[in-house]
Design a protein around this motif. Structure first.
Motif, PDB file in Angstrom:
ATOM      1  N   GLY A 285      15.266   2.535  -2.343  1.00  0.00           N
ATOM      2  CA  GLY A 285      14.703   1.296  -1.827  1.00  0.00           C
ATOM      3  C   GLY A 285      13.538   0.782  -2.645  1.00  0.00           C
ATOM      4  N   GLY A 286      13.476   1.193  -3.911  1.00  0.00           N
ATOM      5  CA  GLY A 286      12.410   0.766  -4.807  1.00  0.00           C
ATOM      6  C   GLY A 286      11.380   1.853  -5.009  1.00  0.00           C
ATOM      7  N   ILE A 287      11.073   2.154  -6.273  1.00  0.00           N
ATOM      8  CA  ILE A 287      10.013   3.113  -6.565  1.00  0.00           C
ATOM      9  C   ILE A 287       8.999   2.461  -7.494  1.00  0.00           C
ATOM     10  N   ASP A 288       7.762   2.938  -7.399  1.00  0.00           N
ATOM     11  CA  ASP A 288       6.647   2.357  -8.147  1.00  0.00           C
ATOM     12  C   ASP A 288       6.250   3.191  -9.356  1.00  0.00           C
ATOM     13  N   ARG A 289       6.674   4.449  -9.379  1.00  0.00           N
ATOM     14  CA  ARG A 289       6.300   5.345 -10.476  1.00  0.00           C
ATOM     15  C   ARG A 289       7.376   6.403 -10.631  1.00  0.00           C
ATOM     16  N   VAL A 290       7.676   6.776 -11.871  1.00  0.00           N
ATOM     17  CA  VAL A 290       8.585   7.886 -12.130  1.00  0.00           C
ATOM     18  C   VAL A 290       7.971   8.748 -13.224  1.00  0.00           C
ATOM     19  N   THR A 291       8.015  10.081 -13.034  1.00  0.00           N
ATOM     20  CA  THR A 291       7.451  10.990 -14.024  1.00  0.00           C
ATOM     21  C   THR A 291       8.468  12.054 -14.401  1.00  0.00           C
ATOM     22  N   PHE A 292       8.498  12.358 -15.687  1.00  0.00           N
ATOM     23  CA  PHE A 292       9.403  13.359 -16.253  1.00  0.00           C
ATOM     24  C   PHE A 292       8.708  14.717 -16.315  1.00  0.00           C
TER      25      PHE A 292
ATOM     26  N   GLN B 148       0.830  -1.209   0.000  1.00  0.00           N
ATOM     27  CA  GLN B 148       0.000   0.000   0.000  1.00  0.00           C
ATOM     28  C   GLN B 148       0.863   1.258   0.000  1.00  0.00           C
ATOM     29  N   LEU B 149       2.110   1.117   0.449  1.00  0.00           N
ATOM     30  CA  LEU B 149       3.003   2.269   0.620  1.00  0.00           C
ATOM     31  C   LEU B 149       3.849   2.470  -0.637  1.00  0.00           C
ATOM     32  N   LYS B 150       3.209   2.944  -1.676  1.00  0.00           N
ATOM     33  CA  LYS B 150       3.886   3.157  -2.951  1.00  0.00           C
ATOM     34  C   LYS B 150       4.700   4.442  -2.917  1.00  0.00           C
ATOM     35  N   VAL B 151       5.788   4.464  -3.692  1.00  0.00           N
ATOM     36  CA  VAL B 151       6.657   5.636  -3.784  1.00  0.00           C
ATOM     37  C   VAL B 151       6.814   6.017  -5.248  1.00  0.00           C
ATOM     38  N   GLY B 152       6.514   7.278  -5.547  1.00  0.00           N
ATOM     39  CA  GLY B 152       6.719   7.810  -6.885  1.00  0.00           C
ATOM     40  C   GLY B 152       7.783   8.890  -6.852  1.00  0.00           C
ATOM     41  N   LEU B 153       8.413   9.128  -7.993  1.00  0.00           N
ATOM     42  CA  LEU B 153       9.479  10.126  -8.108  1.00  0.00           C
ATOM     43  C   LEU B 153       9.191  11.039  -9.291  1.00  0.00           C
ATOM     44  N   HIS B 154       9.164  12.335  -9.029  1.00  0.00           N
ATOM     45  CA  HIS B 154       8.973  13.362 -10.061  1.00  0.00           C
ATOM     46  C   HIS B 154      10.265  14.165 -10.155  1.00  0.00           C
ATOM     47  N   SER B 155      10.852  14.231 -11.367  1.00  0.00           N
ATOM     48  CA  SER B 155      12.099  14.975 -11.553  1.00  0.00           C
ATOM     49  C   SER B 155      12.144  15.569 -12.949  1.00  0.00           C
TER      50      SER B 155
END
Length: 344
Positions: A305-312, A228-235
């Motif tokens: 430690g693992g990410i579930d989503r990445v956005t540009f 349930q604890l998803k991590v996304g990264l926006h860069s």
């Protein structure tokens, strides 16, 4: 891992001839890019929220709804909704309507807002910056989980046994918490069990690992399942066929825009040395050829430690529509397969 694009609906670029874009043309081209992302196989497209001359995203759900009518599979989200300066009832109704239009493809990312122009515009006091967000997030989650709501708070009139419609297709409706570098925001997301979208627009991504660990620890203590604890990264990022082409296309506009924003926020000047550091092996920026960018995304994931989503985020560097369309194609057809093949 989901891979996608975030846009602030930048309106200050020029066309292929060097002429300034009209707002109408800029909006039309943005919608074309959203269709391109859908057709290229990307997973998500986000629209930010600002109330400034250089951006056209003051009503993000309107843009997302227009894209919903022209796309088939891509998820459509805010990036982010400035919840502190909004009415959670109207926010929920707007996104529930978007979910119906898109046949269950809507999401929202909510945050306190790093751009603060919405606060005076809608009559809110910046001294209440965090308290506004905490209260309104509580109301938004209450509305998500209950069709009929009884609620009271400090900043909004109470609701007494009132139904709120429409209801979205998805149950529960996906709400992510957008954060910068404030530890308390990471802890709050974990305690609530909300997926986390981390905006990293400077420095080295691995330095955010202690904050992401705080999020996961808070979520575990609150009894939320790890999945349930998803991590996304926006860069910031941009992909071209060669690294040199990516640098040549991206840097001039990036330098100009970062220096313009930096004058407002007290940032140091953007220099070529700082830019090169940002796109270095440990730097946050996802810029280069497809193979190089895929490797960078995988390093980011390992570092956090693992990410579930990445956005540009790439359309506020004065790139042309053609350059952005080509980049979206490369991300969808070359970067995403490399990343997903390595994370299966």
């Amino acid at each position: 891992m989901e891979i996608g694009i975030d846009s602030f609906a930048y309106a200050m670029s020029v066309d292929e001839t060097g002429a300034p874009l009209s707002s109408q043309q800029a909006m039309a081209e943005l919608l074309d890019r959203m269709v391109q992302a859908d057709q290229a196989g990307l997973d998500v497209f986000g629209i930010g929220e600002h109330h400034r001359k250089e951006y056209l995203d003051s009503a993000p759900t309107t843009i997302l709804a227009a894209a919903a009518a022209r796309t088939e599979r891509i998820r459509l989200t805010s990036a982010v909704t400035v919840l502190s300066a909004a009415d959670p009832v109207r926010v929920f109704q707007s996104f529930a309507s978007l979910d119906l239009i898109s046949k269950g493809r809507a999401e929202m990312v909510v945050g306190r807002g790093s751009s603060i122009e919405a606060f005076p515009l809608f009559g809110y006091d910046l001294n209440d910056y965090d308290a506004l967000f905490a209260e309104k997030l509580d109301l938004l989650l209450t509305i998500r989980d209950h069709e009929v709501v009884t609620w009271s708070g400090k900043f909004r009139p109470p609701l007494q046994n009132l139904p709120i419609y429409p209801r979205p297709v998805q149950k529960p409706f996906p709400i992510w918490l957008g954060v910068g570098g404030t530890p308390g925001s990471f802890v709050r997301a974990g305690m609530l069990g909300l997926p986390l979208m981390v905006a990293v627009i400077g420095g080295e991504t691995h330095r955010f690992r202690p904050l992401v660990d705080l999020y996961r620890e808070a979520g575990a203590k609150a009894g939320h399942a790890p999945d349930q604890l998803k991590v996304g990264l926006h860069s910031f990022g941009y992909v071209a066929r060669t690294t040199q082409e990516a640098i040549d296309n991206y840097y001039p506009g990036h330098e100009a825009n970062m220096n313009r924003i930096g004058k407002e926020r007290g940032w140091p000047p953007m220099t070529r040395a700082r830019f090169d550091g940002s796109r270095s092996k440990l730097g946050f920026m996802m810029l280069g050829n497809p193979e190089e960018v895929a490797e960078k995304i995988l390093r980011h994931s390992a570092a956090l430690g693992g990410i579930d989503r990445v956005t540009f985020q790439m359309d506020n560097a004065d790139l042309t529509h053609r350059q952005l369309m080509d980049a979206i194609e490369l991300i969808g057809t070359r970067v995403a397969p490399l990343v997903k093949g390595a994370t299966v």
